[in-house]
Design a protein around this motif. Structure first.
Motif, mmCIF file in Angstrom:
data_model
loop_
_atom_site.group_PDB
_atom_site.id
_atom_site.type_symbol
_atom_site.label_atom_id
_atom_site.label_comp_id
_atom_site.label_asym_id
_atom_site.label_seq_id
_atom_site.Cartn_x
_atom_site.Cartn_y
_atom_site.Cartn_z
ATOM 1 N N ASP A 40 65.333 31.965 53.291
ATOM 2 C CA ASP A 40 66.039 31.538 54.347
ATOM 3 C C ASP A 40 64.975 31.369 55.456
ATOM 4 N N LEU A 41 64.244 29.619 55.709
ATOM 5 C CA LEU A 41 62.850 30.308 55.630
ATOM 6 C C LEU A 41 62.843 29.470 57.396
ATOM 7 N N GLY A 42 63.615 29.742 58.445
ATOM 8 C CA GLY A 42 64.003 29.094 60.061
ATOM 9 C C GLY A 42 62.942 30.007 60.524
ATOM 10 N N VAL A 43 62.660 29.370 61.295
ATOM 11 C CA VAL A 43 61.669 30.406 62.536
ATOM 12 C C VAL A 43 62.253 31.633 63.079
ATOM 13 N N PRO A 44 61.904 32.280 62.813
ATOM 14 C CA PRO A 44 62.872 34.227 63.976
ATOM 15 C C PRO A 44 62.887 33.421 65.292
ATOM 16 N N PRO A 45 63.800 33.850 65.458
ATOM 17 C CA PRO A 45 64.745 32.977 67.137
ATOM 18 C C PRO A 45 63.941 33.638 67.872
ATOM 19 N N HIS A 46 63.367 35.409 68.317
ATOM 20 C CA HIS A 46 62.798 36.167 69.074
ATOM 21 C C HIS A 46 60.942 35.509 69.025
ATOM 22 N N LEU A 47 60.689 34.628 68.718
ATOM 23 C CA LEU A 47 59.579 33.839 68.858
ATOM 24 C C LEU A 47 59.342 33.009 69.501
ATOM 25 N N LEU A 48 61.048 32.423 69.773
ATOM 26 C CA LEU A 48 60.757 31.363 70.667
ATOM 27 C C LEU A 48 60.753 30.353 72.088
ATOM 28 N N PRO A 49 61.919 31.985 72.796
ATOM 29 C CA PRO A 49 61.027 31.883 74.284
ATOM 30 C C PRO A 49 59.611 31.562 75.108
ATOM 31 N N THR A 83 46.156 22.895 79.280
ATOM 32 C CA THR A 83 46.469 21.853 80.334
ATOM 33 C C THR A 83 45.125 20.926 79.954
ATOM 34 N N TRP A 84 46.055 19.354 79.841
ATOM 35 C CA TRP A 84 45.185 18.058 79.571
ATOM 36 C C TRP A 84 46.478 17.124 80.213
ATOM 37 N N PRO A 85 46.010 16.400 80.358
ATOM 38 C CA PRO A 85 47.829 14.818 80.341
ATOM 39 C C PRO A 85 48.034 15.252 79.455
ATOM 40 N N GLY A 86 49.212 14.887 79.406
ATOM 41 C CA GLY A 86 51.150 15.143 78.906
ATOM 42 C C GLY A 86 51.176 16.457 78.970
ATOM 43 N N PRO A 122 49.507 36.207 74.391
ATOM 44 C CA PRO A 122 50.835 36.657 73.221
ATOM 45 C C PRO A 122 52.230 35.297 73.546
ATOM 46 N N GLY A 123 51.502 34.784 72.474
ATOM 47 C CA GLY A 123 52.657 33.445 72.523
ATOM 48 C C GLY A 123 52.446 32.086 72.550
ATOM 49 N N GLU A 124 50.753 31.768 73.038
ATOM 50 C CA GLU A 124 50.193 30.851 73.186
ATOM 51 C C GLU A 124 49.834 30.554 72.123
ATOM 52 N N ALA A 125 49.951 29.650 71.992
ATOM 53 C CA ALA A 125 49.376 28.646 70.145
ATOM 54 C C ALA A 125 47.922 27.690 70.612
ATOM 55 N N ARG A 163 50.252 23.796 80.518
ATOM 56 C CA ARG A 163 50.104 24.874 79.904
ATOM 57 C C ARG A 163 51.545 26.032 80.335
ATOM 58 N N ALA A 164 51.741 27.065 81.462
ATOM 59 C CA ALA A 164 53.205 27.164 81.731
ATOM 60 C C ALA A 164 54.284 26.153 80.927
ATOM 61 N N TRP A 165 54.347 25.210 80.253
ATOM 62 C CA TRP A 165 55.265 24.166 79.885
ATOM 63 C C TRP A 165 56.215 25.367 78.523
ATOM 64 N N SER A 166 57.044 25.872 78.611
ATOM 65 C CA SER A 166 58.256 25.834 77.377
ATOM 66 C C SER A 166 58.243 25.060 76.260
ATOM 67 N N CYS A 167 57.587 25.337 75.377
ATOM 68 C CA CYS A 167 57.639 25.261 73.853
ATOM 69 C C CYS A 167 59.757 24.294 74.056
ATOM 70 N N ALA A 168 60.074 25.553 73.655
ATOM 71 C CA ALA A 168 61.501 25.377 73.207
ATOM 72 C C ALA A 168 62.042 23.931 74.497
ATOM 73 N N GLU A 169 61.884 23.535 75.706
ATOM 74 C CA GLU A 169 62.291 22.843 76.586
ATOM 75 C C GLU A 169 61.397 21.247 75.933
ATOM 76 N N HIS A 170 60.152 21.285 76.168
ATOM 77 C CA HIS A 170 59.622 20.130 75.639
ATOM 78 C C HIS A 170 59.343 19.547 74.944
ATOM 79 N N PHE A 171 59.271 20.498 73.463
ATOM 80 C CA PHE A 171 59.099 19.925 72.288
ATOM 81 C C PHE A 171 60.347 18.658 71.842
ATOM 82 N N PRO A 172 61.317 18.651 71.594
ATOM 83 C CA PRO A 172 62.329 17.963 71.980
ATOM 84 C C PRO A 172 62.202 16.581 72.076
ATOM 85 N N ALA A 173 61.413 16.198 73.095
ATOM 86 C CA ALA A 173 61.449 14.439 74.254
ATOM 87 C C ALA A 173 60.416 14.580 73.478
ATOM 88 N N LEU A 174 59.031 15.782 72.898
ATOM 89 C CA LEU A 174 58.382 14.545 72.959
ATOM 90 C C LEU A 174 57.915 14.023 71.898
#
Length: 343
Positions: A303-312, A319-322, A50-53, A325-336
Motif C-alpha cells: 500500500d504505497l499511497g501517500v498518507p492522507p494526513h500529509l497532504l493538506p 516563491t518565484w514566478p509561477g 513543517p510541511g514545506e518541501a 509559497r503560501a499555495w497549497s500543493c493539493a490545490e495547485h499540483f493538478p493544474a500544473l
C-alpha cells in the motif's frame, strides 16, 4: 488523482518530511524527534516550516512550469533560472553555477570548471518531472539526459537520471520492483546519452573537451549505475551523501518496502542528504503505489499511497514566478501537471 499527479504529491511529501532532518546525524535525529517521524517536523537548517518541501521539489515544479511554456528545453532552462533568481533558501553549488551561465551548455561549463569531478545529485532529485510531463520510451531517456545536463553533465549523473525515469515508467506499467529495475538498466545500457546531448545543443564546439571527457567516462558510468542499482536491490546502502550514486543506491534500497512510510521514513531518519533521498524514494514509491501495483508478499498487499494526513499542509518553501509559497500543493499540483504535458 492521476498517477502523474500522485507521483508529484508523493515526492513532495517525502521531501517535506526529510527537510527537518537534512544534514543531521541519526543520533541527533533520534534524540530530537524520537524513533519515528510520521508527521512534518520543525528544525530545517534552511528555515523550511513543517510541511514545506525544499529545493528538490521546487526544481521539479520549476521544470514542470518550464514544460508548461511549450518551449522545449529552452523553456525548462528559463523556468529554472527564474527559480534561481528569486533567491531560494537552498541552492546546490553546481546547480547555481550552471544556471548562472544562462545557456543550454551551462551544466557542461560548470562540470568542466570542476575539473570534470562534480557528480552531485542535483539533477536526479528533479528528474521525475520529465516522466510526470508525459515523456515515454526513447523520448523519455533523451529528455532525462538533457534536463539533467542543464546543471549536472557528468555521465554518472546523466545515466542515473536515465535509469530513474525508465524505472518510474516500468513501475507505472505494473512491473514488479526487481523486474522494473532490470528493464530500466537495459534502457540505461542502450541509450546514447551523448548523442542526445549533442542533438539538444548541450555539447558544442566551445565544450569539446567536456564532450571528450564524457565520451571517455560514459561506459564506466553506465557500469557504476548498474552496480549501485544491484547493490540497492540487495539491501546495501553506502551513505546518504549528496553524491549521485549514493543517492540512487539508497533510493532503490528504501523504495522497495511495503508501505509509503516504510519506504520514506528510513531515508528521513538517516539524515545527511535526507530530503533529497526521500524525494527520490517518494517518486519511486508513487510510481509503484499509484499505478495499481499488485505485488504481494505472503501475508501483505503493498500500500504505497501517500498518507492522507500529509497532504493538506503540503507547501513549497519558496516563491518565484509561477508559484507562491503560501499555495497549497493539493490545490495547485493538478493544474500544473495538466499544463506541463508534452506531446
Amino acid at each position: 488523482m492521476t498517477t502523474k499527479t500522485g507521483v508529484l504529491f508523493s515526492l513532495a511529501a517525502a521531501d517535506a518530511l526529510g527537510a527537518a532532518t537534512e544534514f543531521k546525524t541519526p543520533q541527533a535525529i533520534a534524540a530530537r524527534y524520537g524513533p519515528r517521524i510520521t508527521e512534518y517536523q520543525p528544525g530545517s537548517v534552511f528555515g523550511f516550516a513543517p510541511g514545506e518541501a525544499t529545493d528538490d521539489t521546487q526544481m521539479v515544479v520549476a521544470t514542470l512550469l518550464g514544460y508548461a511554456r511549450q518551449e522545449g528545453l529552452g523553456g525548462v532552462l528559463t523556468a529554472l533560472r527564474e527559480w534561481l533568481v528569486a533567491g531560494p533558501p537552498d541552492v546546490g553549488s553546481l546547480t547555481g553555477a550552471a544556471l548562472r551561465f544562462a545557456s543550454l551548455d551551462g551544466g557542461v561549463r560548470a562540470w568542466q570548471n570542476s575539473g570534470f569531478q562534480s557528480a552531485g545529485n542535483g539533477g536526479l532529485m528533479r528528474i521525475a518531472a520529465v516522466w510526470v510531463a508525459g515523456f515515454r520510451g526513447e523520448a523519455l531517456a533523451h529528455a532525462a539526459a538533457a534536463v539533467t545536463a542543464l546543471t549536472h553533465a557528468d555521465p554518472r549523473c546523466v545515466y542515473a537520471s536515465v535509469f530513474l525515469t525508465a524505472f518510474l515508467e516500468a513501475l507505472a506499467e505494473g512491473q514488479p520492483y526487481a523486474d522494473a529495475a532490470a528493464s530500466a538498466s537495459r534502457v540505461t545500457d542502450n541509450v546514447d546519452a551523448r548523442a542526445a546531448l549533442l542533438d539538444a545543443g548541450i555539447f558544442g564546439i566551445a565544450t569539446r573537451d567536456a564532450h571528450t571527457a564524457f565520451k571517455d567516462r560514459e561506459r564506466r558510468a553506465r557500469a557504476e549505475v548498474r552496480a549501485r542499482v544491484r547493490s540497492g536491490l540487495g539491501g546495501h546502502l553506502t551513505s546518504q551523501s549528496g553524491y549521485v550514486l549514493d543517492t540512487l543506491e539508497a533510493a532503490v534500497k528504501h523504495a522497495g518496502a511495503d508501505s509509503w512510510l516504510e519506504c520514506v521514513e528510513p531515508a528521513v531518519l538517516l539524515g545527511d542528504d535526507s530530503d533529497t533521498v526521500a524525494c527520490v524514494v517518494g517518486a519511486i514509491a508513487g510510481a509503484r503505489g499509484l499505478a495499481g501495483d499488485s505485488e504481494l508478499r505472503s501475508d501483505l498487499r503493498v500500500d504505497l499511497g501517500v498518507p492522507p494526513h500529509l497532504l493538506p499542509a503540503l507547501r513549497l518553501g519558496h516563491t518565484w514566478p509561477g508559484w507562491e509559497r503560501a499555495w497549497s500543493c493539493a490545490e495547485h499540483f493538478p493544474a500544473l501537471v495538466e499544463a506541463a504535458q508534452q506531446g
